[in-house]
Design a protein around this motif. Structure first.
Motif, short mmCIF file in Angstrom:
data_model
loop_
_atom_site.label_atom_id
_atom_site.label_comp_id
_atom_site.label_asym_id
_atom_site.label_seq_id
_atom_site.Cartn_x
_atom_site.Cartn_y
_atom_site.Cartn_z
N UNK A 563 17.87 45.29 33.92
CA UNK A 563 17.87 45.35 32.45
C UNK A 563 18.89 44.37 31.88
N UNK A 564 19.97 44.13 32.63
CA UNK A 564 20.95 43.15 32.17
C UNK A 564 20.36 41.75 32.14
N UNK A 565 19.48 41.46 33.09
CA UNK A 565 18.82 40.15 33.09
C UNK A 565 17.92 40.01 31.86
N UNK A 566 17.27 41.09 31.50
CA UNK A 566 16.44 41.08 30.29
C UNK A 566 17.32 40.83 29.07
N UNK A 567 18.47 41.49 29.03
CA UNK A 567 19.40 41.31 27.91
C UNK A 567 19.75 39.84 27.73
N UNK A 568 20.09 39.17 28.82
CA UNK A 568 20.49 37.77 28.74
C UNK A 568 19.31 36.85 28.51
N UNK A 569 18.14 37.21 29.04
CA UNK A 569 16.94 36.39 28.84
C UNK A 569 16.52 36.41 27.39
N UNK A 570 16.60 37.57 26.79
CA UNK A 570 16.11 37.73 25.41
C UNK A 570 17.18 37.44 24.37
N UNK A 571 18.40 37.20 24.80
CA UNK A 571 19.48 36.91 23.85
C UNK A 571 20.19 35.63 24.29
N UNK A 572 19.59 34.48 23.99
CA UNK A 572 20.19 33.22 24.44
C UNK A 572 21.61 33.00 23.91
N UNK A 573 21.90 33.52 22.71
CA UNK A 573 23.27 33.37 22.19
C UNK A 573 24.26 34.13 23.06
N UNK A 574 23.86 35.32 23.50
CA UNK A 574 24.72 36.09 24.40
C UNK A 574 24.92 35.35 25.71
N UNK A 575 23.87 34.72 26.21
CA UNK A 575 23.98 33.94 27.45
C UNK A 575 24.95 32.78 27.26
N UNK A 576 24.85 32.11 26.14
CA UNK A 576 25.77 31.00 25.89
C UNK A 576 27.21 31.48 25.79
N UNK A 577 27.42 32.63 25.15
CA UNK A 577 28.78 33.17 25.08
C UNK A 577 29.29 33.53 26.48
N UNK A 578 28.41 34.09 27.28
CA UNK A 578 28.79 34.42 28.66
C UNK A 578 29.19 33.16 29.42
N UNK A 579 28.41 32.11 29.29
CA UNK A 579 28.69 30.86 29.97
C UNK A 579 30.02 30.28 29.51
N UNK A 580 30.24 30.28 28.21
CA UNK A 580 31.48 29.72 27.67
C UNK A 580 32.70 30.45 28.21
N UNK A 581 32.63 31.77 28.21
CA UNK A 581 33.78 32.56 28.66
C UNK A 581 34.00 32.42 30.16
N UNK A 582 32.94 32.50 30.93
CA UNK A 582 33.09 32.42 32.39
C UNK A 582 33.52 31.02 32.83
N UNK A 583 33.03 30.00 32.14
CA UNK A 583 33.45 28.64 32.49
C UNK A 583 34.92 28.44 32.18
N UNK A 584 35.39 29.09 31.13
CA UNK A 584 36.79 28.93 30.74
C UNK A 584 37.73 29.74 31.63
N UNK A 585 37.26 30.85 32.18
CA UNK A 585 38.17 31.74 32.90
C UNK A 585 37.49 32.43 34.07
N UNK A 586 37.93 32.14 35.29
CA UNK A 586 37.39 32.88 36.44
C UNK A 586 37.78 34.36 36.40
N UNK A 587 38.88 34.67 35.73
CA UNK A 587 39.27 36.08 35.60
C UNK A 587 38.22 36.85 34.81
N UNK A 588 37.77 36.25 33.70
CA UNK A 588 36.71 36.89 32.91
C UNK A 588 35.44 36.99 33.74
N UNK A 589 35.11 35.91 34.45
CA UNK A 589 33.89 35.92 35.27
C UNK A 589 33.93 37.05 36.29
N UNK A 590 35.06 37.22 36.95
CA UNK A 590 35.14 38.27 37.97
C UNK A 590 35.13 39.65 37.34
N UNK A 591 35.75 39.79 36.15
CA UNK A 591 35.74 41.09 35.48
C UNK A 591 34.31 41.50 35.11
#
Length: 981
Positions: A563-591
């Motif tokens: 269901x999380x994959x559906x969330x990101x597939x159907x919400x491209x803005x959320x996916x972009x925010x995820x990418x921005x945060x994870x690219x900026x911080x491995x700590x956020x990515x691991x959390x």
């Protein structure tokens, strides 16, 4: 000079016209050169043309203002009024380079020559003294001359320095071949085009004539690098041509230069269809032309099949679909090259016929597009009317491209949005206004797009309808492992991944991993829909490799909860925010990978980047918990953890976005801890009293939560960071001897001990959502050997009689986080009394210095004696931001020393527990000089900011020794001035 008043330009160009007129007046007044070059000698037609051209092109006007003599010499030469013969540009540049003495000199001469010719070409294009064919030819010949003559100069210099490259088999001197691709290869460069190049050399071997020979590939790699720099680097004189090497085998990840055999082997074994498509226009533009012809002959079988190549049709359909996909991207409507009905679609039509039929019909083996169209008509591949429309549309589109780029010599194919630039484009194109021009442009684009849709049309497509293409569809085959490894790698590399092979390996590990293999059908379908979108979205980030590296563990963690994959597939803005945060911080990515429930936070951008203030935090957490039944401990613990994770993510996101400065980050993280502690204390109190009843006070009355949690260290000093633990001390004001009033009574000492144990359990217990905080209780009286919870009286007695100096230092940063207001007042009274005691200053200096020395010995950087060795300031050394000399702990110790030494005279020093505000008070009371206060505060904030960055990158608090020199020396100086050693 007097300018004519009769120049008629569109009203929208009046300001540009005025600027051009004023510039020419100024240049004429200030001219002090030869009379023969003077603009006073210009005929009225030349003056009028100057105003027209400069009103349309800022670049021409800027060049005239920047190098007046060169511009007037160009005007006097007659080159603006007549076309140049074949070879004239090369001859002129060769003469300019005859006495060139260095690479820097070469770069300057190339750029000045290019600027002169660019002015000439733009002038003739805007004035329509040159047609499209002449403009493209001159630009291409200019590029050829710059590439080849720069290479020849660099090659000769390289042979002098590195020896002459000799072939291993033929024993002959070797020279590099420079292939021009795309528009350069076809002789169709536009006014501000980049150039796509591929470098090759005939055979391996070594250089001769020097003591240390180089491998031929290394020699030509160095020459190639120098050539790129000579052409591409931007200096005060501008650039020559932007140079793109990504069309070479393996793209940016491959070697810069290949031997002929390596090139032939690559294209024979691994060449993709798009590379065949690109290689149609390959042409030798520099280096050894005879060897270059040999190379192209070697590669021709790869490009042109000897049989009628219907196998290319499916590949071309795929390319066509990718083009159709791209033109639907936002903003493509305004791109006259890549948008629907743009230049690329005309090129695709012509090259599709070349790929399919060129192997048998040698007349199609040519590069210039207009000649290919002429051949397609002459050989009967396309009707004359179709060719006429495509030809006229292409010419109109190319003129438009030149108009867009002539304005300020900028590489763009985007239609302008501002009225002034639109007016210029319409004027250059010969239209009265933008509307008339745009209407004609749209007509041509519609015709081109219609013809494009007819080429190799898929029989499954309905007439007039484009197939729906999912976002990222071009990456489905890569994710599905449906392509050869080299093809997939090349697609990834060409798209922008720096290490495409590593990306492929990571994708393979995910695809072949146990979690994916165990997925049910619907989950796998969701994953297959999501992964191409992820690859496409990653490529929109500046570091796509990092995005993939950090997000694939998250994908692996959630594939069983698709269901999380559906969330990101159907919400491209959320996916972009995820990418921005994870690219900026491995700590956020691991959390997020550990706790995928945090993905819900990405849905609301406003909430994500706006964490609430302290009162709202406390109220929100209380509201969440009151909805949970009091006896459902598991849900309560999960709610606390999710609250902490969610708000920790929001703070980190705000820090990365720049909406929260460092001090506010610590404030929010501290408020978050206090809100959680408040609820944990209440929850623990309810649980323990429910079991044992309420404890008693010394007067026999019932305790009403007569308990406080005291924070030391970072939480006490309001300086929490991401992942910080909590230094806590528990104090109560109950009667240790009196029993509780419950059904299972225990004495007060036991009650408060179990209360403390319950609090620690609630904070540190591992659940599916992790733990709330690591807790450190070692700062309580007598440390690990002491009671877990102290009574107020025993705490006071310990601090007054038994505490060490370092414990009083720690007390400087101690404050009550949550608990009973009455006990809080008692604690603050004890703290003030203890800290404001009169102390022997010499003894205090000795105690503080000795403790600091022990810490440095145990925790500082050993290789630099905790930063005291002179080599500690070298780039090769490391600086521990906290423990080394001049670092955070030194500042903290000085603040603590000052509070202990002078608070009996200046009680203001005890008002706050954070270092920044204590330093303010030290300055206000005159204990520290204002400049020293400023230095210490700025150093402290700089160190803590670096620590925060390191934490978000999951790095230790260590930086290079060549950082913070001024801060470190200033801190050490003040340390010594305080008498500390």
């Amino acid at each position: 000079m007097n300018l004519p008043d009769s120049i008629e330009l569109p009203a929208d160009l009046s300001s540009s016209q005025a600027r051009a007129r004023a510039a020419l007046e100024t240049l004429s007044r200030e001219w002090s050169g030869a009379d023969a070059l003077s603009p006073a000698q210009w005929p009225p037609a030349r003056v009028e043309m100057f105003v027209r051209v400069c009103a349309a092109s800022d670049f021409v006007l800027e060049q005239a203002e920047r190098d007046t003599h060169a511009f007037f010499e160009l005007a006097a030469s007659g080159d603006l009024d007549a076309g140049l013969g074949k070879g004239a540009l090369r001859q002129a540049l060769a003469e300019r380079l005859q006495d060139c003495t260095s690479e820097d000199d070469l770069m300057q001469r190339l750029r000045r020559f290019r600027n002169r010719q660019q002015v000439r070409i733009i002038w003739r294009d805007i004035s329509r003294q040159a047609d499209l064919a002449e403009t493209c030819r001159d630009l291409s010949e200019l590029a050829d001359a710059c590439i080849d003559l720069a290479y020849q100069w660099l090659y000769r210099a390289g042979c002098t320095q590195m020896g002459t490259p000799i072939g291993r088999h033929g024993g002959q001197p070797q020279s590099m071949v420079v292939l021009g691709m795309g528009k350069l290869g076809a002789g169709e460069l536009n006014l501000s085009s980049d150039i796509d190049l591929i470098f090759g050399y005939p055979e391996g071997g070594e250089t001769e004539g020097v003591r240390r020979p180089l491998d031929n590939q290394e020699f030509f790699t160095r020459i190639g690098q120098k050539l790129i720099r000579a052409l591409d680097a931007t200096t005060v004189d501008g650039f020559v041509f932007r140079t793109d090497m990504r069309l070479r085998p393996y793209g940016s990840s491959g070697p810069l230069v290949y031997s002929f055999n390596a090139l032939e082997q690559y294209y024979q074994d691994q060449g993709r269809d798009w590379e065949r498509y690109a290689m149609i226009k390959a042409r030798v533009v520099g280096g050894d032309s005879a060897a270059g012809k040999q190379l192209l002959d070697m590669l021709r079988p790869f490009v042109y099949r000897r049989y009628l190549d219907f196998s290319a049709i499916d590949a071309l359909r795929t390319m066509k679909q990718l083009i159709q996909t791209e033109v639907r991207r936002k903003g493509m409507d305004e791109n006259i090259k890549l948008g629907a009905g743009g230049i690329r679609e005309v090129e695709f039509i012509a090259q599709a016929f070349q790929l399919i039929h060129g192997g048998r019909d040698l007349s199609l083996q040519q590069r210039p597009l207009l000649r290919v169209l002429e051949t397609l008509e002459g050989q009967g591949y396309l009707p004359g009317a179709v060719v006429a429309e495509l030809r006229d549309a292409y010419i109109f589109l190319r003129y438009t491209e030149h108009a867009l780029q002539a304005i300020d010599d900028r590489q763009t194919q985007m239609l302008p949005t501002d009225e002034a630039t639109r007016a210029r484009v319409a004027f250059i194109m010969g239209f009265a206004n933008w509307s008339a021009f745009h209407e004609r442009l749209q007509q041509w684009r519609e015709r081109v797009d219609w013809h494009f849709q007819q080429v190799i049309a898929d029989p499954d497509e309905e007439d007039g309808e484009l197939p729906e293409v999912a976002p990222g569809a071009e990456w489905a085959a890569v994710w599905d492992d449906a392509l050869d490894a080299d093809v997939a790698s090349s697609q990834l590399g060409d798209a922008g991944f720096a290490e495409p092979d590593e990306v492929m390996q990571k994708l393979a590990r995910l695809r072949e991993g146990a979690n994916v293999r165990a997925m049910q059908r619907i989950g796998r379908e969701r994953l297959d829909a999501f992964m191409p979108r992820l690859l496409a979205a990653a490529l929109e980030h500046e570091a796509p490799d990092r995005v993939i590296e950090r997000l694939l563990p998250l994908v692996d963690a959630v594939v069983r909860r698709s269901a999380y994959l559906v969330l990101l597939t159907e919400n491209p803005d959320a996916l972009q925010r995820l990418i921005t945060l994870c690219a900026a911080s491995p700590w956020i990515a691991s959390e997020i990978a550990r706790f995928p429930i945090l993905l819900d936070e990405l849905l609301n951008e406003g909430r994500l980047f706006s964490p609430p203030m302290a009162p709202e935090l406390a109220a929100e957490l209380h509201e969440r918990l009151v909805r949970i039944p009091e006896d459902d401990l598991e849900q309560q613990m999960e709610a606390l953890r999710h609250f902490k994770l969610a708000h920790g993510l929001r703070v980190a996101a705000s820090e990365i976005a720049g909406t929260l400065p460092l001090m506010k980050v610590s404030d929010y993280l501290t408020w978050l801890a206090e809100a959680i502690l408040q609820q944990v204390l209440a929850l623990a109190w309810r649980q323990v009293t429910a079991r044992y009843g309420a404890p008693k006070r010394a007067d026999g009355s019932v305790c009403e939560l007569d308990f406080i949690i005291v924070g030391y260290g970072k939480v006490g000093g309001i300086e929490l960071g991401h992942g910080s633990d909590l230094d806590l001390v528990f104090i109560h004001d109950g009667d240790p001897q009196a029993e509780t009033d419950g059904a299972r009574p225990i004495d007060g000492a036991q009650f408060f001990t179990r209360l403390g144990q319950r609090i620690i359990h609630l904070l540190t217990a591992q659940t599916v959502s992790g733990q709330l905080y690591e807790v450190d209780m070692r700062l309580r009286p007598s440390g690990a050997a002491g009671l877990l919870v102290s009574s107020a009286a025993s705490y006071e007695r310990y601090q007054q009689q038994d505490a060490w100096t370092w414990e009083h230092q720690a007390l400087v940063r101690a404050r009550v986080l949550v608990g009973c207001p009455r006990v809080t007042a008692m604690f603050e009274k004890v703290r003030a009394a203890v800290l404001s005691s009169v102390r022997d200053q010499a003894h205090l200096q000795q105690e503080v210095s000795e403790m600091r020395a022990k810490m440095r010995d145990n925790l500082g950087t050993r290789t630099t004696a905790a930063g005291t060795d002179p080599k500690a300031f070298d780039a090769t050394a490391e600086f521990d931001l906290k423990q080394d000399a001049g670092g955070i702990v030194d500042i903290e110790f000085m603040v603590q020393y000052a509070a202990l030494a002078w608070s009996h005279q200046s009680p203001e020093l005890l008002r706050f527990t954070d270092n920044i505000r204590i330093l303010d008070e030290l300055g206000r009371t005159g204990r520290f000089r204002a400049e020293d206060v400023h230095l210490l505060q700025e150093a402290y904030k700089a160190y803590r900011s670096a620590l925060h960055r390191q934490a978000l990158q999951k790095q230790p608090g260590v930086v290079s020794g060549d950082m913070f020199h001024e801060e470190r020396r200033g801190v050490v100086r003040i340390w010594r001035e305080l008498g500390l050693t």
